[in-house]
Structure formats: structure tokens, C-alpha cells
Design a protein around this motif. Structure first.
Motif, PDB file in Angstrom:
ATOM      1  N   LYS A 152       0.830  -1.214   0.000  1.00 32.60           N
ATOM      2  CA  LYS A 152       0.000   0.000   0.000  1.00 32.60           C
ATOM      3  C   LYS A 152       0.861   1.260   0.000  1.00 32.60           C
ATOM      4  O   LYS A 152       0.575   2.215  -0.720  1.00 32.60           O
ATOM      5  N   ASP A 153       1.941   1.242   0.807  1.00 35.38           N
ATOM      6  CA  ASP A 153       2.838   2.403   0.858  1.00 35.38           C
ATOM      7  C   ASP A 153       3.426   2.688  -0.511  1.00 35.38           C
ATOM      8  O   ASP A 153       3.498   3.831  -0.960  1.00 35.38           O
ATOM      9  N   ILE A 154       3.865   1.609  -1.170  1.00 41.17           N
ATOM     10  CA  ILE A 154       4.504   1.763  -2.473  1.00 41.17           C
ATOM     11  C   ILE A 154       3.519   2.322  -3.483  1.00 41.17           C
ATOM     12  O   ILE A 154       3.841   3.182  -4.302  1.00 41.17           O
ATOM     13  N   GLN A 155       2.271   1.857  -3.382  1.00 43.64           N
ATOM     14  CA  GLN A 155       1.261   2.357  -4.313  1.00 43.64           C
ATOM     15  C   GLN A 155       1.019   3.849  -4.102  1.00 43.64           C
ATOM     16  O   GLN A 155       0.911   4.606  -5.063  1.00 43.64           O
ATOM     17  N   ALA A 156       0.971   4.251  -2.816  1.00 43.66           N
ATOM     18  CA  ALA A 156       0.747   5.665  -2.534  1.00 43.66           C
ATOM     19  C   ALA A 156       1.886   6.502  -3.094  1.00 43.66           C
ATOM     20  O   ALA A 156       1.687   7.625  -3.549  1.00 43.66           O
ATOM     21  N   GLU A 157       3.105   5.940  -3.069  1.00 47.69           N
ATOM     22  CA  GLU A 157       4.265   6.706  -3.489  1.00 47.69           C
ATOM     23  C   GLU A 157       4.449   6.712  -5.008  1.00 47.69           C
ATOM     24  O   GLU A 157       4.691   7.752  -5.612  1.00 47.69           O
ATOM     25  N   THR A 158       4.330   5.533  -5.637  1.00 49.54           N
ATOM     26  CA  THR A 158       4.665   5.448  -7.060  1.00 49.54           C
ATOM     27  C   THR A 158       3.435   5.445  -7.962  1.00 49.54           C
ATOM     28  O   THR A 158       3.570   5.472  -9.170  1.00 49.54           O
ATOM     29  N   LYS A 159       2.233   5.401  -7.377  1.00 50.16           N
ATOM     30  CA  LYS A 159       0.993   5.406  -8.155  1.00 50.16           C
ATOM     31  C   LYS A 159       0.904   4.230  -9.124  1.00 50.16           C
ATOM     32  O   LYS A 159       0.349   4.347 -10.218  1.00 50.16           O
ATOM     33  N   CYS A 160       1.499   3.085  -8.771  1.00 54.86           N
ATOM     34  CA  CYS A 160       1.400   1.928  -9.647  1.00 54.86           C
ATOM     35  C   CYS A 160       0.054   1.233  -9.405  1.00 54.86           C
ATOM     36  O   CYS A 160      -0.572   1.408  -8.361  1.00 54.86           O
ATOM     37  N   ALA A 161      -0.394   0.475 -10.382  1.00 55.43           N
ATOM     38  CA  ALA A 161      -1.638  -0.275 -10.233  1.00 55.43           C
ATOM     39  C   ALA A 161      -1.304  -1.719  -9.889  1.00 55.43           C
ATOM     40  O   ALA A 161      -0.231  -2.217 -10.243  1.00 55.43           O
ATOM     41  N   TYR A 162      -2.204  -2.385  -9.156  1.00 53.86           N
ATOM     42  CA  TYR A 162      -2.005  -3.791  -8.836  1.00 53.86           C
ATOM     43  C   TYR A 162      -3.120  -4.642  -9.426  1.00 53.86           C
ATOM     44  O   TYR A 162      -4.290  -4.252  -9.376  1.00 53.86           O
ATOM     45  N   LEU A 163      -2.734  -5.804  -9.943  1.00 55.62           N
ATOM     46  CA  LEU A 163      -3.720  -6.852 -10.168  1.00 55.62           C
ATOM     47  C   LEU A 163      -3.473  -7.841  -9.054  1.00 55.62           C
ATOM     48  O   LEU A 163      -2.451  -8.527  -9.034  1.00 55.62           O
ATOM     49  N   PHE A 164      -4.369  -7.867  -8.064  1.00 58.82           N
ATOM     50  CA  PHE A 164      -4.132  -8.625  -6.844  1.00 58.82           C
ATOM     51  C   PHE A 164      -4.927  -9.927  -6.912  1.00 58.82           C
ATOM     52  O   PHE A 164      -6.150  -9.927  -6.847  1.00 58.82           O
TER      53      PHE A 164
END
Lengths: 351, 294
Positions: free
Chosen positions: B194-206
Motif C-alpha cells: 500500500k505504501d509503495i502504491q501511494a508513493e509510485t501510483k502503480c496499479a495492482y492486479l491482486f
């Protein structure tokens, strides 16, 4: 309530190349007849080792330093399983009195044997029973564990079955000699949720029918909430909190139990971050002085570094080993997120 | 907003013998927008992992189209598209024990993508990039000289995340990336993601089967059954108003950490034999909530 199994002060270490690992450091627990207890904790906390000791399946490099495992096999007749020879244990106890369901159904079945044969194997070995009768019994067992087309399945090999089916077969094997105690070591970890729910229901049904006493080893607190009557929380080779399932889930007292409960999101969790217990479990190669949880405990007191806490009594059935419960300890509240969550779940449960 | 990934009518069949074909994925369509998390759930054998692997082109899709970052990535890839795909889409695998090469140092595992794509000018810069990424995932730069077996499960999964992250991808496919970990370690890894997503704005297919975790991390969810997408919508829509019987059954199986309620919980049974999804289309329930069938 009488206990069918009672483990007292169990202490086990392992000889390894790196030195002696003191894996179990004084474990006590009781299994009341016909009830279910659950042992929870992280990997490496000693849950599986404890159960292997009960089932007499410890590895060669282990030493049991002290302790008793009392097994109450008939009215007023108890036996210390640790005093039995390996041979006696194998012939009289394993399978017939205490049976085990292992974690991974992919690896606990023999890939070169038909499943019917695998179910009959233990019966033919342990009981004076003809092959025909054993076959009949195996068929019945397969039906009991909910396998349709049992007749056809008897001739199947493990690789022809799905994961859920295989775990059913493993349960059938465990039940084949009509044990009194069933030990389930992470029985559903390798399965997905729908199959998991079915297997748990199956074990519950069989327990009611056969009057089994069941021990679960798991780190999934959802499973514990479903099956257990009593819960024992283990950390670094010790029981650090135990109580009835309601006491542990609605009124936990040990900071480690708080951590475990907070780390799992429930369906209502909407916080930005999940709570995670910092650090990792201690290496028991170097036995910690004081409380083993100190380094990861944000509520640690000075005394935690010096002396391991004794069990403090909270109620008749609920005990926890943390200095926070000492009368002289400062009053500490559990993390607020967990507090609101417990309130929510108490309310939902109508308590 | 334009979707980052668009999967249109994806088919993935595996021919086992002349007579027998496994139809793993059948006409699945969905899209993922930049910076969001799309959760794929379903029982084992429902095709969730296959979809992930088809998208990142570990398999060649049998039919359908996939668009990523503005270019078509299904069918034959030209060199430029392939390069773009490899740089911008990364995968985190399920088992951190078997997905890292035991004979390679951590720095070489993480640096492999950089080497191939030539993303640094000299060795010093390579080392800097690797130390930085290690710090970002909560390991220390000194760990770069170690081998995978010197780490615990949680740490290894961090290495797996660092390996994916070092390319600065726009989409990360996380295939059951926490199911092999302990509960407390799961929380650490999910927080990190979650932290990484907030920082780099990458999308996840989880991709996962643990629904409480999927609910916690996903913005939108797709439910798969037998290779068909049977229901999709925002997390809120799926959990508060499940429409398809399979979704209902799946949700009813989620264990709750509340003993009184959990002990009374009834499993909604689902008989798969009554359902034939062939030639059925998704229909709209509301907003972004779609379900298969009439």
C-alpha cells in the motif's frame, strides 16, 4: 470436566549443527474429553513440535528434557505417554488412540498406492480384521467423509483427486482405527475458502458423531473462532495466554494476542494500515533472558528484560503470561483500533 | 480517465491431447485504471493465475485482445512493444521460496531487469538503484550481497517485491503473493504494497483467495468461476450486494474472527452443475457492477 489429555511442563530441545535449540520451554495444556482446543502462533513458535511430541513423532535429534503427557484412556486410568517405549507407542497409541491429520494433502498420501489400500493399511496392521471387512469399513469411511462414488474412488490414486478430496481421504485414514483424539495440523491451509468451510464442518460432524476430542494447530484465527472451545496462544516455545474462545477473542490480555488479532483484517477493517507485529520471533538457539516477546513488544516494561512473567489469572479459565497484569504494573490499554474492533465484534455477537 | 490495462474477451485454452483441451479462461473482459488495485478472486482452478500469466505474456492468449499503456500486447509482439511491456509490467510470485534463484545474489536478482534493459550508465549507479530499492522495501543495502536462503519468508517476499519494483512499473501482478506467509508477516507485506502504491501510483492486479485481505486492499473486484468472470464491481458493491449465487457462496465461506457469530455461520451452498456460462454476457446491475447471465 475431565481431561482426556493433559500435558505438563513439556520441555524439548533439538541438537543441530549450530547448537542446541530450546524449542519448547515448559508447555502446559489440557484437552477436555469431547472438546476442541486450538493452538495458535506464528511459524516457529513450537505448535507443531508440541503436537509431534504428543503423537510420538518427534525427530531423531530431539531430546525431551522434562515433562509429562498424561493420557486418560479409561475411567480413572491414566498413562504417561513419555514413559512408553517407541514400540508400545506405535502398537497401542498411534492411530488407535491418537491420530493425526497433516497439513498438506499433496504430500501426506502415498502417490503409488490406491487410496482404498491406504485407508485399509492401518486397519489391517492394528486390528484383527479380515481384508474384506477392512474394505467394507474403508468404503463406509469414504462415505462418512463425504466422498461420492466411494466404490470407484477406492481404486483411484491420489493424483486423480482434487485437494479437498485428498484432505477428505487423509481424514478417513486418521479415523480408520477409531481414535479418541484427533490432531489436525493446519488441515485447511492448503485449501481455498469454500473447501475449507466444508472440511471444518465435516470434522465437526464427525466429532459429534464419534465423540472425538480434537486439537487444532493453526495460525488462521478465523478457523479458530469457528472450531475451538479453548484457545492456547504460543510464542517462542511457551503458552503465553489461554482461555475459552470467547475470552481470547473478546477480551484478550497479552500484547502478542492483541498483535495477532489486529494483524488480520476482518470484513469491516477500513484503516489505512494493518497493524503488524514489528520484528520477527527470537532465535531460540540463544535463549532469551526475561520475556521472549520483549523486543517486539511496544508495551514492554523494564522487568520484561530481566524475568519471564508467570501466568496471571484473569478468570477460572483465562490466564496470561505478561507483567502488565501484575498489580503493580502501570495500567495499559490495548491499541485503540483493536479496542473499537473488539467492541464492534462484541456488539455483533450480542454480548 | 483512460484505462491502463484493457482485457477484451480473453480466451486461454491449453491443448492436452488431440481430444482434450483445458478451457482455463473463457471470454474474460475487464480493465484496470492507473493507480488502482483490482482484485481477482475465485476457487482454485477458476483461472485467476492463468489470467495473470496471460496478461504478462507468459502464455500466448488463444483469443481476445489485451491493451496496455496504449498499445496492443496480445498477438505477435514487436521489439518496441515487448520492451515497453517488460519494463512497465512486473509480477510478484506466490512462493518466495521457489521464485528466487538460489545461486544468485540479491543484487543480481534485483538487477537482472536493469541489466537487460540497460537502465544505468555505470556500476556505481546500478548499486545505488539497488540500495535505494532495498531500503524502500524495508531491507538494508548490506543485504544485496546475500543469497536468498539467508532470508526468512517475509524478507524473501520483500526481495520479490523489490525485484518487481526496481523497473518502476505501471502495473504489478501480485499472484497470491501473501498466501505463503504468516498472518503477522502478511500484514507487513500488505502495508508495504500500500505504501509503495501511494508513493509510485502503480496499479495492482491482486490475485488471491483470502477474501478479507482482498476486500482490504482492492478498489474493484472480479469474481471468477470455471474461467468465466461471473461478477465484477467495486469492493463495496460486491461485498454489500453480491448478486451471483457463486459470489454469495464465496462470501459466506469467509471465516470471521468473531466466535459467537462464526460458530453460527451457515455456508451458502452452490451447485456448479446448474450453471452453464457459455455464450452468456455480463449485464449491468448498477454503476460499475456487472454480473453474468440474464
Amino acid at each position: 470436566m475431565e481431561n482426556i489429555l493433559s500435558v505438563k511442563n513439556l520441555d524439548i530441545s533439538f541438537r543441530t549443527n549450530a547448537g542446541n535449540i530450546h524449542a519448547i520451554r515448559g508447555v502446559n495444556f489440557d484437552l477436555p474429553r469431547g472438546k476442541t482446543i486450538a493452538l495458535v502462533g506464528e511459524s516457529g513458535s513450537g505448535k507443531s513440535v508440541t503436537m509431534k511430541a504428543v503423537a510420538g513423532l518427534l525427530d531423531q535429534n530431539s531430546t525431551i528434557n522434562s515433562g509429562n503427557i498424561f493420557y486418560n484412556f479409561a475411567q480413572d486410568k491414566t498413562l504417561d505417554l513419555l514413559t512408553l517405549s517407541k514400540k508400545d507407542l506405535r502398537q497401542k497409541i498411534n492411530g488407535q488412540q491418537i491420530a493425526m491429520v497433516f497439513q498438506d494433502p499433496m504430500t501426506s498420501l502415498n502417490p503409488t498406492m490406491q487410496i482404498g489400500e491406504q485407508i485399509m493399511e492401518a486397519m489391517l496392521l492394528h486390528k484383527k480384521i479380515s481384508e474384506n471387512d477392512a474394505r467394507q469399513k474403508a468404503l463406509e469411511l469414504l462415505k462418512t467423509v463425504g466422498i461420492i462414488d466411494a466404490e470407484k474412488r477406492m481404486k483411484n490414486y491420489p493424483h486423480q483427486l482434487s485437494g479437498g478430496m485428498r484432505q477428505r481421504v487423509v481424514i478417513a485414514i486418521a479415523l480408520s482405527c477409531e481414535p479418541k483424539i484427533l490432531i489436525c495440523d493446519e488441515p485447511t491451509t492448503a485449501l481455498d475458502v469454500t473447501i475449507q468451510a466444508k472440511i471444518l464442518n465435516l470434522i465437526k460432524d464427525i466429532q459429534a458423531k464419534m465423540g472425538l476430542s480434537v486439537i487444532y494447530i493453526t495460525h488462521d484465527l478465523g478457523v479458530v473462532a469457528n472450531v475451538a472451545d479453548f484457545v492456547y496462544v504460543m510464542y517462542a516455545g511457551k503458552i503465553i495466554e489461554f482461555g475459552t474462545v470467547n475470552e481470547i477473542f473478546y477480551d484478550p490480555r497479552h500484547p502478542y494476542t492483541w498483535g495477532l488479532l489486529s494483524a488480520m483484517p476482518d470484513l469491516e477493517t477500513s484503516d489505512d494500515r494493518l497493524y503488524s507485529i514489528p520484528g520477527s520471533p527470537p532465535n531460540l538457539l540463544h535463549e532469551p533472558t526475561g520475556d521472549a516477546f520483549t523486543a517486539r513488544n511496544i508495551f514492554a516494561l523494564k522487568i520484561d528484560e530481566k524475568a519471564a512473567p508467570p501466568m496471571f489469572k484473569i478468570s477460572e479459565t483465562h490466564y496470561a503470561a505478561t507483567w502488565l497484569l501484575h498489580p503493580d504494573a502501570p495500567k495499559v490499554q490495548m491499541p485503540p483500533e483493536l479496542q473499537t474492533r473488539l467492541e464492534r465484534s462484541r456488539k455483533a455477537a450480542g454480548l | 480517465m483512460k484505462p491502463l490495462l484493457e482485457v477484451k474477451n480473453l480466451f486461454q485454452h491449453f491443448k492436452i491431447s488431440r481430444r482434450f483441451t483445458v478451457k482455463a479462461v473463457n471470454g474474460v473482459s475487464f480493465e484496470i485504471y492507473p493507480g488502482e488495485t483490482y482484485g481477482l478472486v475465485g476457487e482454485s482452478g477458476s483461472g485467476k493465475t492463468t489470467i495473470g500469466r496471460s496478461i504478462i505474456r507468459l502464455y500466448d492468449p488463444t483469443g481476445g485482445e489485451i491493451f496496455f499503456n496504449g498499445s496492443k500486447i496480445s498477438g505477435k509482439l514487436d521489439a518496441a512493444t515487448n520492451k515497453m511491456l517488460r519494463k512497465n509490467m512486473q509480477m510478484i510470485f506466490q512462493d518466495p521460496m521457489s521464485s528466487l534463484n538460489p545461486r544468485k545474489k540479491i543484487s543480481d536478482i534485483i538487477g537482472e531487469g536493469l541489466d537487460i534493459q540497460g537502465l544505468y550508465s555505470d556500476l556505481k549507479q546500478r548499486n545505488e538503484i539497488i540500495s535505494e530499492i532495498l531500503k524502500k522495501v524495508g531491507l538494508s543495502p548490506a543485504h544485496a550481497e546475500r543469497y536468498p536462503q539467508q532470508f526468512s519468508g517475509g524478507q524473501r517476499q520483500r526481495v520479490g517485491i523489490a525485484r518487481a519494483l526496481v523497473m518502476n512499473p505501471k502495473l504489478i501482478i501480485a499472484d497470491e503473493c501473501i498466501s505463503a506467509l504468516d498472518v503477522s508477516v502478511q500484514a507487513q507485506v500488505v502495508n508495504l504494497m500500500k505504501d509503495i502504491q501511494a508513493e509510485t501510483k502503480c496499479a495492482y492486479l491482486f490475485i488471491a483467495h483470502d477474501l478479507s485481505m482482498v476486500k482490504y486492499i482492492s478498489d474493484r473486484i472480479g469474481v471468477l468461476h470455471k474461467g468465466y468472470l461471473v461478477e465484477t464491481g467495486t469492493t463495496e458493491e460486491i461485498f454489500s450486494n453480491p448478486v451471483h449465487p457463486y459470489t454469495k457462496s464465496l462470501l459466506s465461506a469467509v471465516p470471521l474472527t468473531n466466535p459467537v457469530i462464526e460458530k453460527k455461520r451457515k455456508l451458502v451452498s452452490f451447485d456448479a452443475s446448474n450453471f452453464n456460462y457459455e455464450n452468456q454476457k455480463l449485464r449491468q446491475i448498477s454503476g460499475s457492477h456487472f454480473v453474468i447471465g440474464d
